[in-house]
Write a protein that holds these residues in place. Structure first.
Motif, PDB file in Angstrom:
ATOM      1  N   SER A 229       1.040  -1.200   0.141  1.00  0.00           N
ATOM      2  CA  SER A 229      -0.030   0.006  -0.107  1.00  0.00           C
ATOM      3  C   SER A 229       0.711   1.223   0.151  1.00  0.00           C
ATOM      4  N   SER A 230       0.124   2.317  -0.414  1.00  0.00           N
ATOM      5  CA  SER A 230       1.180   3.420  -0.542  1.00  0.00           C
ATOM      6  C   SER A 230       0.882   4.425   0.704  1.00  0.00           C
ATOM      7  N   GLY A 231       1.949   5.315   1.147  1.00  0.00           N
ATOM      8  CA  GLY A 231       1.654   5.785   2.386  1.00  0.00           C
ATOM      9  C   GLY A 231       1.273   7.225   2.354  1.00  0.00           C
ATOM     10  N   GLY A 232       1.632   8.129   3.088  1.00  0.00           N
ATOM     11  CA  GLY A 232       0.961   9.789   2.945  1.00  0.00           C
ATOM     12  C   GLY A 232       0.196  10.092   3.974  1.00  0.00           C
ATOM     13  N   ASP A 233       0.462   9.524   5.481  1.00  0.00           N
ATOM     14  CA  ASP A 233      -0.302   9.923   6.679  1.00  0.00           C
ATOM     15  C   ASP A 233       0.503  11.284   7.004  1.00  0.00           C
ATOM     16  N   ALA A 234       1.776  11.372   7.024  1.00  0.00           N
ATOM     17  CA  ALA A 234       2.262  12.325   7.469  1.00  0.00           C
ATOM     18  C   ALA A 234       1.726  13.774   6.924  1.00  0.00           C
ATOM     19  N   ALA A 235       1.888  14.901   7.729  1.00  0.00           N
ATOM     20  CA  ALA A 235       1.346  16.044   7.373  1.00  0.00           C
ATOM     21  C   ALA A 235       1.911  16.628   5.854  1.00  0.00           C
ATOM     22  N   GLY A 236       1.323  16.829   4.737  1.00  0.00           N
ATOM     23  CA  GLY A 236       1.972  17.676   3.836  1.00  0.00           C
ATOM     24  C   GLY A 236       2.626  16.862   2.793  1.00  0.00           C
TER      25      GLY A 236
ATOM     26  N   GLU B  37       7.847  25.339   8.444  1.00  0.00           N
ATOM     27  CA  GLU B  37       8.654  26.355   7.871  1.00  0.00           C
ATOM     28  C   GLU B  37       9.522  25.682   6.773  1.00  0.00           C
ATOM     29  N   VAL B  38      10.207  24.790   7.598  1.00  0.00           N
ATOM     30  CA  VAL B  38      11.324  24.030   6.552  1.00  0.00           C
ATOM     31  C   VAL B  38      10.616  23.514   5.398  1.00  0.00           C
ATOM     32  N   ALA B  39       9.434  22.773   5.510  1.00  0.00           N
ATOM     33  CA  ALA B  39       8.749  22.179   4.563  1.00  0.00           C
ATOM     34  C   ALA B  39       8.349  23.277   3.338  1.00  0.00           C
ATOM     35  N   ASP B  40       7.780  24.523   3.893  1.00  0.00           N
ATOM     36  CA  ASP B  40       7.407  25.393   2.962  1.00  0.00           C
ATOM     37  C   ASP B  40       8.633  25.792   1.971  1.00  0.00           C
TER      38      ASP B  40
ATOM     39  N   ILE C 270      11.944  25.929  -3.158  1.00  0.00           N
ATOM     40  CA  ILE C 270      13.035  25.711  -3.984  1.00  0.00           C
ATOM     41  C   ILE C 270      13.065  24.331  -4.891  1.00  0.00           C
ATOM     42  N   ALA C 271      12.195  23.481  -4.484  1.00  0.00           N
ATOM     43  CA  ALA C 271      11.854  22.117  -5.106  1.00  0.00           C
ATOM     44  C   ALA C 271      11.151  22.047  -6.334  1.00  0.00           C
ATOM     45  N   GLY C 272      10.050  22.881  -6.207  1.00  0.00           N
ATOM     46  CA  GLY C 272       9.036  22.762  -7.227  1.00  0.00           C
ATOM     47  C   GLY C 272       8.442  21.721  -7.260  1.00  0.00           C
TER      48      GLY C 272
ATOM     49  N   LEU D 268       3.250  27.622  11.123  1.00  0.00           N
ATOM     50  CA  LEU D 268       2.566  28.216  10.249  1.00  0.00           C
ATOM     51  C   LEU D 268       0.992  28.159  10.256  1.00  0.00           C
ATOM     52  N   GLY D 269       0.255  28.614   9.347  1.00  0.00           N
ATOM     53  CA  GLY D 269      -1.377  28.127   9.368  1.00  0.00           C
ATOM     54  C   GLY D 269      -1.535  26.989   8.459  1.00  0.00           C
ATOM     55  N   GLU D 270      -2.893  26.684   8.400  1.00  0.00           N
ATOM     56  CA  GLU D 270      -3.220  25.618   7.682  1.00  0.00           C
ATOM     57  C   GLU D 270      -2.850  25.638   6.303  1.00  0.00           C
ATOM     58  N   GLN D 271      -2.347  24.558   5.671  1.00  0.00           N
ATOM     59  CA  GLN D 271      -2.243  24.561   4.317  1.00  0.00           C
ATOM     60  C   GLN D 271      -3.238  24.960   3.400  1.00  0.00           C
ATOM     61  N   GLY D 272      -3.131  25.654   2.488  1.00  0.00           N
ATOM     62  CA  GLY D 272      -4.213  25.972   1.575  1.00  0.00           C
ATOM     63  C   GLY D 272      -4.569  27.562   2.042  1.00  0.00           C
ATOM     64  N   THR D 273      -4.127  28.151   3.102  1.00  0.00           N
ATOM     65  CA  THR D 273      -4.444  29.451   3.436  1.00  0.00           C
ATOM     66  C   THR D 273      -3.327  30.346   3.106  1.00  0.00           C
ATOM     67  N   PRO D 274      -3.481  31.796   3.166  1.00  0.00           N
ATOM     68  CA  PRO D 274      -2.241  32.411   2.950  1.00  0.00           C
ATOM     69  C   PRO D 274      -1.217  32.366   4.116  1.00  0.00           C
ATOM     70  N   GLN D 275      -1.781  32.305   5.111  1.00  0.00           N
ATOM     71  CA  GLN D 275      -0.957  31.965   6.287  1.00  0.00           C
ATOM     72  C   GLN D 275      -0.338  30.574   6.598  1.00  0.00           C
ATOM     73  N   GLY D 276      -0.645  29.757   5.601  1.00  0.00           N
ATOM     74  CA  GLY D 276      -0.071  28.368   5.604  1.00  0.00           C
ATOM     75  C   GLY D 276       1.447  28.386   4.745  1.00  0.00           C
TER      76      GLY D 276
END
Length: 317
Positions: A25-32, A49-52, A57-59, A290-298
């Motif tokens: 099965s494929s993973g993907g439970d971790a945030a983001g 912050e580091v993930a953003d 940088i990665a695109g 940071l804020g929730e992903q998908g928001t400006p503050q994310g």
């Protein structure tokens, strides 16, 4: 430190069981987590912050798994079985550094990670930490709150990605240039906003001592914090509480700013006792997250812009 070996040992055991039971099965439970994309470089990033930074940088050439979810206190984080699995499968792990991820070294060892660890803090001039605190004794870990430090962080990330994935080095370099320009604009906009605020009104009280680099960069005055530490595990004594209330009153500080990843109750009580307003709810500062992903503050840029707008508005009103 705060994360006992028994907790991590249990997580490792659970990760093994999950892996054995979930083969195929494929993973993907971790945030983001980004969807799997064939031969894309697999990167684990610890904090929002580091993930953003990594995503900018990665695109599209990297699959990014973010360990710590938005509005979760990184100082109190404990790794999960999904985190251990993600790290074990990654080629690169990117961390904030300066002791913020006190749990990471043991987790990497437990995961059998054999790739590259990128410490985004390398080359940043650190503010002094607390010599009596294991997590912050090497320096203040909240380095990203100065956009010029963020520029160094993304340079480290670009180098790490390019070394691990030379085929896309030109893309990473181009993305670094465009994102660094955005960081410069954020820095200039912040400075311009505070330039409109009289110096004697630039007094800051926050949930914990997370904004030292920001305060230094924009020439603010740090009056104190509800949690008297760079680490959120510290507790305010009765004497410290009374001293903070007295200092707020004597300095003419206008507000106490709560933070998105910390409960506001104590801040609200101190604000009431000191006779000042408390800034919270949707206006809470992004101190450790940071804020929730998908928001400006994310995004890092959006969260830092939010912080400046809220602070200037509250102190200038």
């Amino acid at each position: 430190m705060k994360h006992g070996q028994r907790t991590l040992a249990a997580a490792v055991a659970a990760a093994v069981l999950t892996f054995v039971g979930g083969c195929g099965s494929s993973g993907g439970d971790a945030a983001g987590s980004a969807p799997s994309s064939g031969d894309a470089l697999a990167v684990v990033a610890t904090t929002p912050e580091v993930a953003d930074f990594v995503r900018n940088i990665a695109g599209d050439d990297v699959t990014v798994t973010q360990i710590i979810k938005p509005n979760v206190d990184p100082h109190e984080y404990e790794p999960t079985p999904a985190d251990i699995q993600a790290i074990g499968a990654a080629k690169v792990v990117v961390k904030n550094g300066v002791g913020l991820e006190s749990w990471l070294d043991q987790t990497i060892e437990s995961a059998g990670f054999a790739g590259t660890v990128v410490d985004a803090s390398q080359g940043v001039q650190l503010r002094a930490g607390d010599p009596d605190d294991e997590e912050t004794r090497d320096g203040d870990p909240h380095i990203w709150h100065n956009p010029q430090n963020a520029k160094i962080m993304v340079q480290n990330i670009e180098r790490g990605l390019a070394t691990a994935d030379p085929a896309h080095a030109a893309t990473y370099q181009a993305n670094l240039g465009s994102y660094s320009a955005k960081l410069d604009k954020l820095d200039a906009d912040n400075a311009a906003a505070f330039a409109k605020l009289p110096a004697d009104q630039r007094k800051l009280v926050t949930n914990h001592d997370a904004f030292g680099y920001y305060i230094d960069r924009y020439q603010l005055e740090f009056v104190g914090s509800v949690i008297p530490s760079m680490d959120t595990s510290a507790e305010l004594s009765a004497k410290q509480l009374n001293d903070l209330v007295a200092k707020i009153r004597s300095t003419g500080t206008k507000a106490i700013f709560t933070e998105s990843s910390l409960p506001p109750k104590t801040a609200e009580a101190i604000a009431k006792q000191a006779g000042v307003k408390v800034v919270g709810g949707e206006d809470a500062l992004f101190g450790d997250s940071l804020g929730e992903q998908g928001t400006p503050q994310g995004t890092y840029l959006g969260a830092e812009e939010h912080n400046t707008q809220v602070i200037v508005s509250a102190l200038g009103g």
